[in-house]
Design an enzyme around this catalytic site. Structure first.
Site, PDB file in Angstrom:
ATOM      1  N   ARG A 140       0.805  -1.230   0.000  1.00  0.00           N
ATOM      2  CA  ARG A 140       0.000   0.000   0.000  1.00  0.00           C
ATOM      3  C   ARG A 140       0.837   1.279   0.000  1.00  0.00           C
ATOM      4  NH1 ARG A 140      -3.783  -0.658   4.900  1.00  0.00           N
ATOM      5  NH2 ARG A 140      -2.389  -2.380   5.445  1.00  0.00           N
ATOM      6  N   GLN A 153      13.349 -14.278   5.859  1.00  0.00           N
ATOM      7  CA  GLN A 153      12.080 -14.999   5.749  1.00  0.00           C
ATOM      8  C   GLN A 153      11.719 -14.969   4.271  1.00  0.00           C
ATOM      9  OE1 GLN A 153       8.498 -13.076   7.076  1.00  0.00           O
ATOM     10  NE2 GLN A 153       7.562 -14.973   7.772  1.00  0.00           N
ATOM     11  N   THR A 179       3.208 -13.657  11.024  1.00  0.00           N
ATOM     12  CA  THR A 179       4.056 -13.063  12.063  1.00  0.00           C
ATOM     13  C   THR A 179       4.712 -14.122  12.951  1.00  0.00           C
ATOM     14  OG1 THR A 179       2.011 -12.751  13.308  1.00  0.00           O
ATOM     15  CG2 THR A 179       2.885 -10.813  12.176  1.00  0.00           C
ATOM     16  N   GLY A 212       9.226  -3.333  12.421  1.00  0.00           N
ATOM     17  CA  GLY A 212      10.016  -2.330  11.699  1.00  0.00           C
ATOM     18  C   GLY A 212       9.191  -1.169  11.187  1.00  0.00           C
ATOM     19  N   ASN A 232       1.370   1.899   6.992  1.00  0.00           N
ATOM     20  CA  ASN A 232       1.002   1.016   5.889  1.00  0.00           C
ATOM     21  C   ASN A 232       0.819   1.762   4.581  1.00  0.00           C
ATOM     22  OD1 ASN A 232       0.705  -1.573   7.369  1.00  0.00           O
ATOM     23  ND2 ASN A 232      -0.805  -0.380   8.491  1.00  0.00           N
ATOM     24  N   LYS A 238      31.656  29.476   0.131  1.00  0.00           N
ATOM     25  CA  LYS A 238      32.029  28.061   0.160  1.00  0.00           C
ATOM     26  C   LYS A 238      33.451  27.930   0.663  1.00  0.00           C
ATOM     27  CE  LYS A 238      34.296  25.703  -2.474  1.00  0.00           C
ATOM     28  NZ  LYS A 238      35.000  25.150  -3.652  1.00  0.00           N
ATOM     29  N   ASN A 283      37.668  31.143  -8.463  1.00  0.00           N
ATOM     30  CA  ASN A 283      38.516  30.141  -7.798  1.00  0.00           C
ATOM     31  C   ASN A 283      38.795  28.926  -8.679  1.00  0.00           C
ATOM     32  OD1 ASN A 283      35.782  29.454  -7.604  1.00  0.00           O
ATOM     33  ND2 ASN A 283      36.163  28.124  -5.841  1.00  0.00           N
ATOM     34  N   ALA A 340      36.267  49.520  -7.785  1.00  0.00           N
ATOM     35  CA  ALA A 340      35.082  48.834  -8.317  1.00  0.00           C
ATOM     36  C   ALA A 340      35.313  48.405  -9.756  1.00  0.00           C
ATOM     37  CB  ALA A 340      33.874  49.754  -8.226  1.00  0.00           C
TER      38      ALA A 340
HETATM   39  C1  UD1 Z   1      -0.771  -8.018  13.385  1.00  0.00           C
HETATM   40  C2  UD1 Z   1      -1.358  -8.885  14.479  1.00  0.00           C
HETATM   41  C3  UD1 Z   1      -2.618  -8.188  15.035  1.00  0.00           C
HETATM   42  C4  UD1 Z   1      -2.273  -6.818  15.521  1.00  0.00           C
HETATM   43  C5  UD1 Z   1      -1.594  -6.013  14.436  1.00  0.00           C
HETATM   44  C6  UD1 Z   1      -1.084  -4.716  14.960  1.00  0.00           C
HETATM   45  C7  UD1 Z   1      -0.849 -11.177  13.886  1.00  0.00           C
HETATM   46  C8  UD1 Z   1      -1.352 -12.425  13.306  1.00  0.00           C
HETATM   47  N1  UD1 Z   1      -1.700 -10.167  13.931  1.00  0.00           N
HETATM   48  O1  UD1 Z   1      -1.698  -7.976  12.329  1.00  0.00           O
HETATM   49  O2  UD1 Z   1      -3.174  -8.948  16.075  1.00  0.00           O
HETATM   50  O3  UD1 Z   1      -3.453  -6.154  15.963  1.00  0.00           O
HETATM   51  O4  UD1 Z   1      -0.462  -6.715  13.901  1.00  0.00           O
HETATM   52  O5  UD1 Z   1      -0.653  -3.911  13.905  1.00  0.00           O
HETATM   53  O6  UD1 Z   1       0.283 -11.117  14.333  1.00  0.00           O
HETATM   54  N2  UD1 Z   1       5.593  -9.587   8.927  1.00  0.00           N
HETATM   55  C9  UD1 Z   1       6.707 -10.314   8.568  1.00  0.00           C
HETATM   56  N3  UD1 Z   1       6.515 -11.549   8.029  1.00  0.00           N
HETATM   57  C10 UD1 Z   1       5.295 -12.073   7.837  1.00  0.00           C
HETATM   58  C11 UD1 Z   1       4.169 -11.309   8.185  1.00  0.00           C
HETATM   59  C12 UD1 Z   1       4.349 -10.071   8.752  1.00  0.00           C
HETATM   60  O7  UD1 Z   1       7.836  -9.871   8.737  1.00  0.00           O
HETATM   61  O8  UD1 Z   1       5.236 -13.195   7.333  1.00  0.00           O
HETATM   62  C13 UD1 Z   1       5.792  -8.261   9.531  1.00  0.00           C
HETATM   63  C14 UD1 Z   1       5.231  -7.166   8.631  1.00  0.00           C
HETATM   64  O9  UD1 Z   1       6.252  -6.659   7.794  1.00  0.00           O
HETATM   65  C15 UD1 Z   1       4.795  -6.129   9.653  1.00  0.00           C
HETATM   66  C16 UD1 Z   1       4.425  -6.938  10.882  1.00  0.00           C
HETATM   67  O10 UD1 Z   1       5.057  -8.193  10.722  1.00  0.00           O
HETATM   68  O11 UD1 Z   1       5.857  -5.271  10.018  1.00  0.00           O
HETATM   69  C17 UD1 Z   1       2.937  -7.096  11.071  1.00  0.00           C
HETATM   70  O12 UD1 Z   1       2.406  -7.777   9.958  1.00  0.00           O
HETATM   71  P1  UD1 Z   1       0.989  -7.416   9.386  1.00  0.00           P
HETATM   72  O13 UD1 Z   1       0.696  -8.289   8.254  1.00  0.00           O
HETATM   73  O14 UD1 Z   1       0.874  -5.945   9.185  1.00  0.00           O
HETATM   74  O15 UD1 Z   1       0.067  -7.860  10.604  1.00  0.00           O
HETATM   75  P2  UD1 Z   1      -1.411  -7.423  10.844  1.00  0.00           P
HETATM   76  O16 UD1 Z   1      -2.272  -8.177   9.930  1.00  0.00           O
HETATM   77  O17 UD1 Z   1      -1.499  -5.962  10.835  1.00  0.00           O
HETATM   78 CA    CA Z   2      -0.039  -4.040  10.104  1.00  0.00          CA
END
Ligand code: UD1
Ligand code: CA
Length: 454
Positions: free
Chosen positions: A15, A73, A79, A101, A225, A349, A384, A421
């Protein structure tokens, strides 16, 4: 019991509509992830472990100088799957703190209160109450109000959707237990992913008492996002910084038009008018005034100096009681002593100006060393550059360089010398001499100007 930070940063950030991996999007001119890494360092983490996926090489390169353990990954399977990648090397008796991050404003105190919960528990979850919880995982509690699980928006029924306590995503756990809970995750859910959130119900079923705490400020949990959210977080971050500066006694005319992209130190009674950008490290003495629309990067300005509107300063030092601008450009390597005066449309400069010297209008002075109380008139140019090499101009003290003079470097103009001048100076001018280097004026009487052809 050591603290290890695990930062999830594998997501693509579709997004954001950008070629840049999301965690490299800039907040106050630093990557989002940089802010999280700084927070981890401030927590004195024993190790910082980052899980990367999309744009992994790009992200790693941006942090090449940092002591970070990187984990790849390859597929974004959720997550829980991501955390699994980031913890295999951590000792079981230690603590892992999971951060994101793309959640850059998370605060040190909030995280300390969370990890303090691990003195008596093996799992601590950061939750928050939101008026509009849509999109977040919802916190489930049992009859005794104990945390029993987290249900994702996409998996929630109507009753669960009405819950306003949400999962921020941030949690801390004993490493050994975390490894065990993660190994029990399944992908049997609406998104077909390994949810980190499922460790809560797994732990609950093992009769774990799960600790929950809340952030100091709700802004801390906001993720990025989209560009809309990025802009919102940028402004929020700037407001927080402006407030800190105000609390330390800086006068900021309008905190909503204040941008600090780095570090600003200041003495007493400094005033910042609107729309100034501070980059890198900027240090102001006492009673420094920065008028509207300036850009100040890596510079030092001493007491009582006034920077007039629309001035650009980069990697330079300015003494006390100086007046700079409006519309001045001071480039790297320049140092201006006390009581110097730089006026409009002047570019300096790699130049040193002694106490009380002035360059007031429309000049370029580069690679130059100028003594004290010397006046450089309007439109003076130090030539210069000969097309291949840069050469130095040395001007003594109490010299007077007339308007529209060109000083062809390498050149030396000694103390007390005067340049007429319009002169083009190519040879050394000795002390207290007048140099005139321009064609003599002829006056022709009764001159008929050309007339337009019919
Ligand atoms: C997640 C939580 C949700 C919480 C929300 C807060 C889970 C299943 N859900 O949802 O409960 O309310 O965050 O914002 O954990 N990422 C990876 N690898 C992956 C998936 C995600 O590194 O395979 C990282 C994404 O880059 C991001 C973060 O994890 O930084 C969260 O992932 P995202 O998909 O945004 O989770 P949400 O669906 O928002
Ligand atoms: Ca998120």
């Amino acid at each position: 019991m050591k603290l290890h930070v695990v930062i999830l940063a594998a997501g693509k950030g579709t997004r954001m509509k950008s070629a840049l991996p999301k965690v490299l999007a800039p907040l106050a001119a630093k990557p989002l992830l940089w802010h999280v890494v700084e927070t981890a360092k401030n927590l004195d983490a024993a190790s910082i472990n980052i899980v990367v996926g999309h744009g992994a090489e790009h992200v790693k390169k941006a942090f090449a100088d940092e002591a970070i353990n990187w984990y790849l990954q390859t597929e974004q399977n959720g997550t829980g799957h991501a955390v699994k990648q980031g913890i295999p090397d951590l000792p079981d008796e230690d603590v892992a703190l999971v951060l994101y991050g793309d959640v850059p404003l998370i605060g040190q105190q909030t995280l300390t209160s969370l990890t303090d919960g691990l003195a008596k528990h093996d799992l601590a979850v950061l939750t928050a109450i939101l008026d509009n919880p849509i999109g977040y995982g919802r916190i489930l509690r049992d009859q005794k109000n104990k945390l029993s699980g987290i249900v994702e928006q996409k998996d929630a029924n109507e009753t669960q959707k009405a819950i306003t306590e949400i999962n921020t995503g941030i949690l801390a756990a004993n490493v050994g237990k975390l490894k065990q809970w993660l190994s029990a995750l399944s992908t049997d859910n609406a998104q077909g992913e390994e949810y980190l959130t499922d460790i809560v119900s797994i732990a609950y079923q093992q009769n774990e008492h799960i600790f929950a705490s809340q952030p100091q400020s709700i802004d801390e949990i906001n993720g990025v996002n989209s560009k809309v959210e990025l802009a919102t977080i940028e402004r929020r971050f700037q407001q927080i910084q402006a407030k800190q500066c105000l609390q330390q006694g800086l006068t900021i005319v309008d905190p909503s038009r204040f941008d600090l992209r780095g570090k600003l130190s200041f003495g007493q009674d400094c005033l910042i008018d609107i729309n100034t950008i501070f980059n890198g490290n900027v240090t102001l003495g006492d009673n420094v005034i920065i008028h509207a629309n300036c850009v100040l990067s890596d510079c030092e300005i001493d007491d009582n100096t006034v920077i007039h509107p629309n001035t650009v300063l980069e990697s330079c030092q300015i003494g006390a009681d100086a007046n700079i601008g409006p519309f001045a450009r001071i480039r790297p390597g320049t140092s201006l002593a006390d009581e110097t005066r730089i006026g409009n449309f002047v570019e300096l400069k790699n130049t040193q100006l002694g106490t009380g010297s002035k360059v007031n209008h429309l000049s370029y002075v580069g690679d130059s060393q100028v003594g004290e109380n010397t006046n450089i008139g309007a439109g003076v140019i130090t030539c210069n550059y000969d097309g291949a090499n840069k050469h130095k101009t040395v001007i003594g003290s109490n010299a007077f360089i007339g308007s529209n003079a060109q000083l062809v470097a390498p050149i030396k103009i000694e103390d007390g010398a005067t340049i007429a001048a319009g002169s083009t100076i190519t040879q050394k001018v000795p002390e207290k001499h007048l140099a005139v280097a321009r064609s003599k004026q002829r006056n022709i009487a009764d001159w008929n100007r050309p007339k337009k052809n019919k």
